[in-house]
Design a protein around this motif. Structure first.
Motif, mmCIF file in Angstrom:
data_model
loop_
_atom_site.group_PDB
_atom_site.id
_atom_site.type_symbol
_atom_site.label_atom_id
_atom_site.label_comp_id
_atom_site.label_asym_id
_atom_site.label_seq_id
_atom_site.Cartn_x
_atom_site.Cartn_y
_atom_site.Cartn_z
ATOM 1 N N ASP A 107 0.817 -1.232 0.000
ATOM 2 C CA ASP A 107 0.000 0.000 0.000
ATOM 3 C C ASP A 107 0.842 1.270 0.000
ATOM 4 O O ASP A 107 0.679 2.150 0.848
ATOM 5 N N GLY A 108 1.751 1.389 -0.935
ATOM 6 C CA GLY A 108 2.585 2.584 -1.042
ATOM 7 C C GLY A 108 3.769 2.604 -0.097
ATOM 8 O O GLY A 108 4.511 3.581 -0.051
ATOM 9 N N LEU A 109 3.941 1.556 0.675
ATOM 10 C CA LEU A 109 5.075 1.452 1.586
ATOM 11 C C LEU A 109 6.026 0.367 1.091
ATOM 12 O O LEU A 109 5.616 -0.579 0.430
ATOM 13 N N ILE A 110 7.273 0.523 1.434
ATOM 14 C CA ILE A 110 8.254 -0.542 1.240
ATOM 15 C C ILE A 110 8.600 -1.055 2.626
ATOM 16 O O ILE A 110 9.077 -0.320 3.478
ATOM 17 N N ARG A 111 8.314 -2.325 2.851
ATOM 18 C CA ARG A 111 8.613 -2.939 4.145
ATOM 19 C C ARG A 111 9.847 -3.820 4.004
ATOM 20 O O ARG A 111 9.894 -4.689 3.146
ATOM 21 N N ALA A 112 10.809 -3.567 4.864
ATOM 22 C CA ALA A 112 12.052 -4.348 4.851
ATOM 23 C C ALA A 112 12.152 -5.138 6.153
ATOM 24 O O ALA A 112 11.825 -4.626 7.232
ATOM 25 N N ARG A 113 12.586 -6.371 6.033
ATOM 26 C CA ARG A 113 12.786 -7.233 7.194
ATOM 27 C C ARG A 113 14.160 -7.873 7.074
ATOM 28 O O ARG A 113 14.506 -8.436 6.037
ATOM 29 N N VAL A 114 14.954 -7.773 8.138
ATOM 30 C CA VAL A 114 16.313 -8.316 8.151
ATOM 31 C C VAL A 114 16.447 -9.247 9.345
ATOM 32 O O VAL A 114 16.048 -8.900 10.457
ATOM 33 N N GLU A 115 17.004 -10.431 9.116
ATOM 34 C CA GLU A 115 17.275 -11.384 10.194
ATOM 35 C C GLU A 115 18.775 -11.630 10.279
ATOM 36 O O GLU A 115 19.411 -11.919 9.269
ATOM 37 N N LEU A 116 19.327 -11.511 11.494
ATOM 38 C CA LEU A 116 20.752 -11.734 11.737
ATOM 39 C C LEU A 116 20.921 -12.796 12.820
ATOM 40 O O LEU A 116 20.152 -12.865 13.766
ATOM 41 N N GLU A 117 21.956 -13.593 12.674
ATOM 42 C CA GLU A 117 22.316 -14.585 13.688
ATOM 43 C C GLU A 117 23.213 -13.924 14.739
ATOM 44 O O GLU A 117 24.114 -13.167 14.400
ATOM 45 N N VAL A 118 22.976 -14.247 16.005
ATOM 46 C CA VAL A 118 23.784 -13.701 17.101
ATOM 47 C C VAL A 118 25.040 -14.551 17.251
ATOM 48 O O VAL A 118 24.954 -15.766 17.405
ATOM 49 N N PRO A 119 26.227 -13.924 17.218
ATOM 50 C CA PRO A 119 27.458 -14.704 17.402
ATOM 51 C C PRO A 119 27.693 -15.054 18.870
ATOM 52 O O PRO A 119 27.173 -14.410 19.764
ATOM 53 N N VAL A 120 28.496 -16.092 19.094
ATOM 54 C CA VAL A 120 28.859 -16.502 20.443
ATOM 55 C C VAL A 120 30.288 -16.052 20.732
ATOM 56 O O VAL A 120 31.223 -16.519 20.078
ATOM 57 N N LEU A 121 30.440 -15.147 21.651
ATOM 58 C CA LEU A 121 31.717 -14.632 22.162
ATOM 59 C C LEU A 121 32.600 -13.969 21.118
ATOM 60 O O LEU A 121 33.025 -12.852 21.302
ATOM 61 N N VAL A 122 32.898 -14.632 20.022
ATOM 62 C CA VAL A 122 33.780 -14.063 18.998
ATOM 63 C C VAL A 122 32.990 -13.984 17.697
ATOM 64 O O VAL A 122 32.655 -15.020 17.124
ATOM 65 N N PRO A 123 32.672 -12.778 17.219
ATOM 66 C CA PRO A 123 31.922 -12.660 15.973
ATOM 67 C C PRO A 123 32.646 -13.327 14.806
ATOM 68 O O PRO A 123 33.845 -13.173 14.630
ATOM 69 N N THR A 131 18.052 -15.849 16.495
ATOM 70 C CA THR A 131 17.985 -14.930 15.366
ATOM 71 C C THR A 131 17.307 -13.644 15.807
ATOM 72 O O THR A 131 16.272 -13.664 16.458
ATOM 73 N N VAL A 132 17.908 -12.523 15.421
ATOM 74 C CA VAL A 132 17.366 -11.208 15.734
ATOM 75 C C VAL A 132 16.737 -10.648 14.468
ATOM 76 O O VAL A 132 17.324 -10.722 13.388
ATOM 77 N N GLU A 133 15.546 -10.088 14.612
ATOM 78 C CA GLU A 133 14.834 -9.559 13.454
ATOM 79 C C GLU A 133 14.694 -8.051 13.573
ATOM 80 O O GLU A 133 14.342 -7.537 14.630
ATOM 81 N N GLY A 134 14.984 -7.362 12.474
ATOM 82 C CA GLY A 134 14.784 -5.925 12.394
ATOM 83 C C GLY A 134 13.786 -5.620 11.299
ATOM 84 O O GLY A 134 13.847 -6.202 10.217
ATOM 85 N N LYS A 135 12.846 -4.716 11.583
ATOM 86 C CA LYS A 135 11.833 -4.357 10.597
ATOM 87 C C LYS A 135 11.800 -2.850 10.445
ATOM 88 O O LYS A 135 11.989 -2.111 11.414
ATOM 89 N N ALA A 136 11.518 -2.403 9.212
ATOM 90 C CA ALA A 136 11.390 -0.976 8.944
ATOM 91 C C ALA A 136 10.485 -0.773 7.735
ATOM 92 O O ALA A 136 10.359 -1.675 6.892
ATOM 93 N N SER A 137 9.891 0.399 7.641
ATOM 94 C CA SER A 137 9.039 0.751 6.507
ATOM 95 C C SER A 137 9.368 2.175 6.069
ATOM 96 O O SER A 137 9.761 3.006 6.880
ATOM 97 N N ALA A 138 9.174 2.415 4.773
ATOM 98 C CA ALA A 138 9.367 3.765 4.225
ATOM 99 C C ALA A 138 8.338 3.963 3.119
ATOM 100 O O ALA A 138 7.941 3.020 2.430
ATOM 101 N N VAL A 139 7.910 5.204 2.933
ATOM 102 C CA VAL A 139 6.927 5.527 1.905
ATOM 103 C C VAL A 139 7.597 5.528 0.550
ATOM 104 O O VAL A 139 8.653 6.136 0.377
ATOM 105 N N ARG A 140 6.976 4.859 -0.415
ATOM 106 C CA ARG A 140 7.504 4.782 -1.791
ATOM 107 C C ARG A 140 7.444 6.171 -2.413
ATOM 108 O O ARG A 140 6.405 6.814 -2.411
#
Length: 142
Positions: A107-123, A131-140
């Motif tokens: 509906d006129g928005l761009i929705r982005a979803r990013v999933e990242l794995e959490v490292p253990v002690l040493v990246p 898994t950590v999820e980040g979400k964002a939206s922006a108007v087209r």
């Protein structure tokens, strides 16, 4: 000449073992420190892991925000590919290898979803099964 009070104090110390007790406790502080050291190390490891989890949340949300803005401002037909590339662009190498991105119009928005794995002690060495999820939206814009 020794006074009566000094003589009494000396005899009490020798019969109660006060001087011998102090001599036995000389290494006690070192032994207690050695016993507590593993607990201190475990605490530091736990704090470091918490910092990595927090940093992964920050990276995921920033990456999703950049991807949504890029997808919303892109005038090309390849806006989805540009959106996915922008999500991986600023990530450190340890997090960039295990990224899942989705960019979808809604509906006129761009929705982005990013999933990242959490490292253990040493990246970059070993990933935590979280898994950590980040979400964002922006108007087209186009």
């Amino acid at each position: 000449m020794v006074s009566m009070g000094e003589r009494f104090t000396r005899s009490v110390r020798s019969t109660t073992g006060l001087t011998r007790g102090r001599d036995r406790d000389q290494g006690q502080t070192a032994i207690e420190f050695v016993g507590v050291t593993p607990l201190i190390i475990l605490l530091l490891i736990g704090l470091w892991q918490c910092a990595l989890i927090g940093y992964t949340f920050s990276l995921a949300s920033n990456s999703a925000d950049v991807a949504a803005r890029t997808g919303a401002t892109s005038e090309s037909v390849r806006w989805r590919a540009e959106c996915r590339e922008a999500a991986k662009e600023d990530l450190p190498d340890a997090w960039a290898k295990d990224v899942t991105t989705d960019c979808d119009p809604d509906d006129g928005l761009i929705r982005a979803r990013v999933e990242l794995e959490v490292p253990v002690l040493v990246p970059g060495v070993l990933n935590f099964p979280y898994t950590v999820e980040g979400k964002a939206s922006a108007v087209r814009e186009s």
